[in-house]
Design an enzyme around this catalytic site. Structure first.
Site, short mmCIF file in Angstrom:
data_model
loop_
_atom_site.label_atom_id
_atom_site.label_comp_id
_atom_site.label_asym_id
_atom_site.label_seq_id
_atom_site.Cartn_x
_atom_site.Cartn_y
_atom_site.Cartn_z
N LYS A 59 0.86 -1.18 0.00
CA LYS A 59 0.00 0.00 0.00
C LYS A 59 0.90 1.23 0.00
O LYS A 59 1.54 1.56 0.98
CB LYS A 59 -0.92 0.02 1.23
CG LYS A 59 -1.82 1.23 1.21
CD LYS A 59 -2.81 1.27 2.31
CE LYS A 59 -3.74 2.48 2.17
NZ LYS A 59 -3.26 3.58 1.37
N GLU B 214 -0.60 4.73 -8.48
CA GLU B 214 -0.15 5.67 -7.46
C GLU B 214 0.94 6.56 -8.03
O GLU B 214 1.86 6.09 -8.70
CB GLU B 214 0.41 4.86 -6.28
CG GLU B 214 0.49 5.63 -5.01
CD GLU B 214 -0.75 5.45 -4.13
OE1 GLU B 214 -1.68 4.73 -4.54
OE2 GLU B 214 -0.78 6.05 -3.05
#
Ligand SMILES: [Zn+2]
Ligand SMILES: [Zn+2]
Lengths: 337, 532
Positions: free
Chosen positions: B232, B280
């Site tokens: 993450k 991301e």
């Protein structure tokens, strides 16, 4: 110039009439009190003797005790207290609310207590009493407070109730236990006449109104209904203190509303967390307050509770009156709106 | 205008989501497309520029009502909002009943926006005239529009649901069509309801699929091999759209940020047309991923200096494929989308990569790897069900975020108060709230963590977004999200939230996060039980 004592003076107990030897709505125990109406910030415990409007007796006795030392007077019927000639006149605020007219040596003062000018089927209408000095409330003493016609507010409330009923929801209406609740019941009696359910805290005052002969829509206590009753489509009246308590669990997804002059301001509506706010008050709004002072012809005005400084300043500067604000201990004591 | 004011009042009056949706559906069903388009503009939180300052508005109202100025001041102090104070006071001025009812679009396009080109006295004359023709509700909305402060209490999700119901569409479709800035035109409204011609907007992204925090033990998710695990990342979530020869990079806040990240734009050009990637944006140098603070130096400014480009180079790490060869592939299984993504990005320039899978044979092994997240500069793990479709919004069950450090939350700024001493004139004492059943519940105060520049910026923002005043405290619009870090957490009966945290401080300003995505009280309470 006056060289005698004032008709009214402010003592630690509240407004006092030296010639008559009595207080009006005193906030500390005194021997003799004239009370304008039954709200707890006006009619307090512990006085030696009470004078008030006869029609409000049931309310006062329920609030202060069945054996209350009380003398009731008809509206407009003069009586003597010491050297003062006193009479009570409808204030239009709640059942039994009275303006106190005090005459001493030809000078007339009127202590209005709480009052409103708008029609209210649950009590006698405000009577204009000309006077030299006027003691006014100032609960909603700002020009932002200006009421829409009450009939329109009741229309809105009935429409809201009907819309809720159509989706099978309970309409939970919060309002003050003395005055607003019965005004609504009287108004609804004149509209659809449907039965309304009551939170237990309202039952006793509703009885007092009925005993005094005020026509109200039929009522039944929530607590008297079987556990299985879901109150779908019904209207239930409750005091604000019942909001967000376990009592609310009796209703599945109720629509909630608060009926009060405070609901005029958006921040107030939002802060209190009701679904709806209906702006209906038993107090004068700004224009009626100023108009009433005008119409009494009074040159001297005492603003006794609420936005006292604001109203007094306005009356001095815009109307050229001798107006003062008194610091009332009653402020913040949970008055109605 | 009347209908829109009534919609505003209805949305304002209730906290119940169904009632809000009903009110919107009823409004949109009856509104002309031009009016609906403008209403949607405001409902989705967009605003027009302020045309009249609030003190000017009050001054004009003074003339109209003939009140002494001090009484206006006292009224304003009691209400706390200029637009509302003025709307209430003007009840004293009789309205001219004959005024023509004009729709919201006409109001904006022929009256309000053209004020820009008028002189001050002309503006005043126009506004005074309008006030006389409107009832209180409409006056209030007009005043809010004039002061650029119209804010409607409704979340984007609810707006999407209302339109979906109105047009009988899947909310995901509506959400997709609503991505990006909304142009308030009848044509845009029509396209929203009926779909567009394809070429209408080559830049349009898809609604993001959001993970939920994993609270249960991972073993409760079933066999390990049904799940993909990734790191993450602690960057900015983005969507890279390559269509018709051009690259568009969107942030989670639905902001087009292409120009701020030229490295990614260049790399994206290597992708085939009709490709949309979810991933991301990270600051990344030769040593690997850099702390979020480095990326922040690239977000805050519009003009990129050679220095910031050199010191904080960025990279787009993709982890999902939403569109392939012009086809929406969100319905394809996660594992298969991942396989296609890897094939697609394999030959891309280094500024475009694929977020690697974290391989571990079983849950305990994965849990052990998760504990090393700090060393990798990541926040924890993401778990994605191999057979999951890419959905819209936050739906539980398919995507979980398994964060490492639980002692931080994203909270919403709700109150501010001026500090003391050196900062007496700045709002530096903040109160933050977490979501609880659709409401924001205050949970911690924090005073430090921002630098002077951020404090000054936030101070300016606060002053422009006061919703209500309570003495020295200002309630602000619930918009700004901050990550709060703290040392410990315990149960507290004294606090409204039921919990107390130790040494809360602002870790960073989450400009990328909408308030609706802040954490919930429930999630932090779970930390409590997990640690007990
Ligand atoms: Zn009263
Ligand atoms: Zn009172």
């Amino acid at each position: 110039m006056r060289d005698r004592r004032a008709v009214l003076e402010l003592t630690p107990e509240g407004l006092f009439c030296p010639a008559g030897g009595f207080h009006v709505d005193p906030w500390r125990p005194v021997p003799r009190a004239v009370v304008t109406h039954g709200h707890s910030d006006h009619a307090r415990f512990g006085h030696g003797h009470y004078h008030g409007a006869a029609i409000g007796e049931g309310i006062l006795r329920r609030r202060l005790g069945a054996d209350l030392p009380f003398t009731g007077h008809g509206y407009g019927a003069p009586f003597a207290l010491g050297d003062a000639k006193v009479s009570l006149h409808p204030a239009g605020h709640v059942l039994g609310s009275a303006q106190v007219r005090i005459e001493v040596e030809g000078e007339v003062w009127v202590v209005a207590g709480d009052y409103k000018r708008e029609a209210d089927p649950s009590c006698a209408p405000f009577e204009l009493v000309p006077c030299d000095g006027f003691v006014t409330e100032a609960t909603f003493g700002l020009p932002i407070y200006r009421w829409d016609p009450g009939a329109r507010v009741i229309d809105d409330l009935v429409a809201w109730w009907e819309a809720n009923a159509q989706s099978g929801r309970t309409s939970l209406v919060f309002c003050y236990a003395l005055g607003k609740a019965q005004r609504l019941l009287a108004e609804l009696g004149q509209r659809n006449g449907r039965a309304v359910f009551l939170h237990g805290a309202l039952v006793s005052m509703v009885e007092a109104y009925r005993e005094a002969g005020v026509a109200l829509t039929p009522t039944a206590a929530v607590s008297d209904q079987p556990k299985s009753e879901r109150f779908r489509g019904e209207l239930v009246l409750a005091p604000p203190s019942a909001m967000a308590t376990t009592w609310m669990r009796r209703f599945t997804a109720p629509a909630t509303a608060f009926v009060s002059g405070w609901m005029r301001v958006r921040g107030q509506r939002r802060r209190r967390g009701y679904d709806r706010g209906f702006v209906l008050s038993d107090h004068v709004d700004w224009p009626d307050l100023i108009r009433t002072v005008d119409e009494t012809g009074a040159r001297r005005v005492i603003c006794a509770h609420g936005q006292t400084d604001t109203v007094a300043r306005y009356l001095r500067e815009a109307k050229g009156l001798d107006a003062v604000a008194i610091q009332s201990l009653r402020d913040g004591a949970g008055d109605d709106g | 205008m009347k209908a829109f004011a009534a919609l505003y009042a209805a949305l304002d009056a209730t906290t119940k989501t169904n009632a809000k949706i009903d009110a919107m559906v009823a409004y949109f069903a009856a509104a002309a497309p031009a009016d609906a388009a403008w209403a949607l503009f405001f409902l989705t939180g967009q605003r027009i520029k302020r045309l009249v300052g609030s003190s000017t508005l009050r001054a004009w109202a003074l003339e109209a009502t003939d009140l002494p100025p001090w009484l206006m001041d006292e009224s304003y102090a009691a209400v706390g909002d200029s637009a509302e104070t003025v709307a209430l006071l003007l009840d004293a001025v009789p309205t001219t009943l004959a005024s023509l009812e004009l729709g919201l679009a006409a109001w904006l396009e022929t009256r309000i926006l053209p004020l820009r080109d008028l002189t001050e006295p002309e503006r005043q004359a126009a506004v005074l005239g309008w006030w006389r023709g409107l009832d209180r509700e409409q006056r209030f909305v007009l005043n809010k529009l004039l002061t650029g402060a119209l804010r409607v209490g409704v979340s984007r999700g609810l707006v999407v649901r209302a339109i979906a119901r109105l047009a009988d569409l899947d909310p995901a479709v509506v959400g997709h069509r609503l991505m990006g800035p909304w142009r308030p035109t009848p044509a845009a409204w029509q396209q929203l309801l009926e779909g567009d011609d394809g070429a209408a907007d080559a830049s349009r992204p898809y609604p993001f699929f959001l993970a939920s925090p994993l609270e249960a033990a991972p073993a409760s998710l079933g066999p390990r091999d049904r799940w993909l695990a990734e790191w993450k990342w602690d960057g900015v979530r983005g969507q890279l759209v390559k269509r018709q020869g051009a690259v568009h990079l969107w942030s989670r806040g639905e902001e087009l940020v292409t120009e701020r990240f030229p490295e990614i734009e260049r790399a994206g050009l290597a992708l085939p047309d009709g490709t949309v990637l979810d991933g991301e944006i990270l600051a990344w140098n030769d040593a690997g991923v850099m702390p979020f603070a480095a990326l922040q130096t690239r977000i805050g400014r519009l003009k990129l200096s050679a220095k910031s480009l050199r010191e904080a180079p960025v990279r787009f790490l993709a982890y999902d494929l939403l569109e392939e060869a012009g086809q929406d592939v969100r319905g394809v299984a996660q594992g298969e989308r991942r396989r296609r993504l890897e094939a697609l990005v394999a030959t891309a320039p280094p500024a475009l990569g694929v977020s690697p899978l974290v391989e571990a044979a079983d849950w305990p092994a994965l849990a052990a790897l998760r504990l090393q997240a700090r060393h990798h500069g990541v926040e924890g793990l993401m778990l994605k069900r191999r057979d999951a479709a890419y959905r819209a919004g936050r739906r539980r069950g398919d995507w979980w975020k398994w964060k490492l450090d639980p002692l931080s939350v994203d909270a919403v700024l709700i109150y501010a108060q001026a500090g003391s001493g050196r900062r007496a004139n700045l709002f530096t004492d903040y109160t933050f709230a977490l979501w609880d059943d659709g409401r924001l519940v205050p949970f911690a105060k924090a005073y430090s963590g921002l630098d002077d520049k951020e404090i000054a910026e936030l101070d300016r923002w606060i002053r422009r977004h006061v919703v209500e005043r309570f003495g020295p405290v200002r309630q602000v619009a619930p918009v700004q999200v901050f990550e709060l870090a703290f040392e410990g957490i315990q149960v507290s009966a004294r606090h409204k939230s039921g919990i107390a945290v130790r040494f809360p401080r602002i870790a960073r300003w989450r400009r990328d996060k909408p308030a609706s995505e802040a954490d919930s009280l429930a999630s932090i309470k779970r930390l409590l039980s997990a640690r007990a």
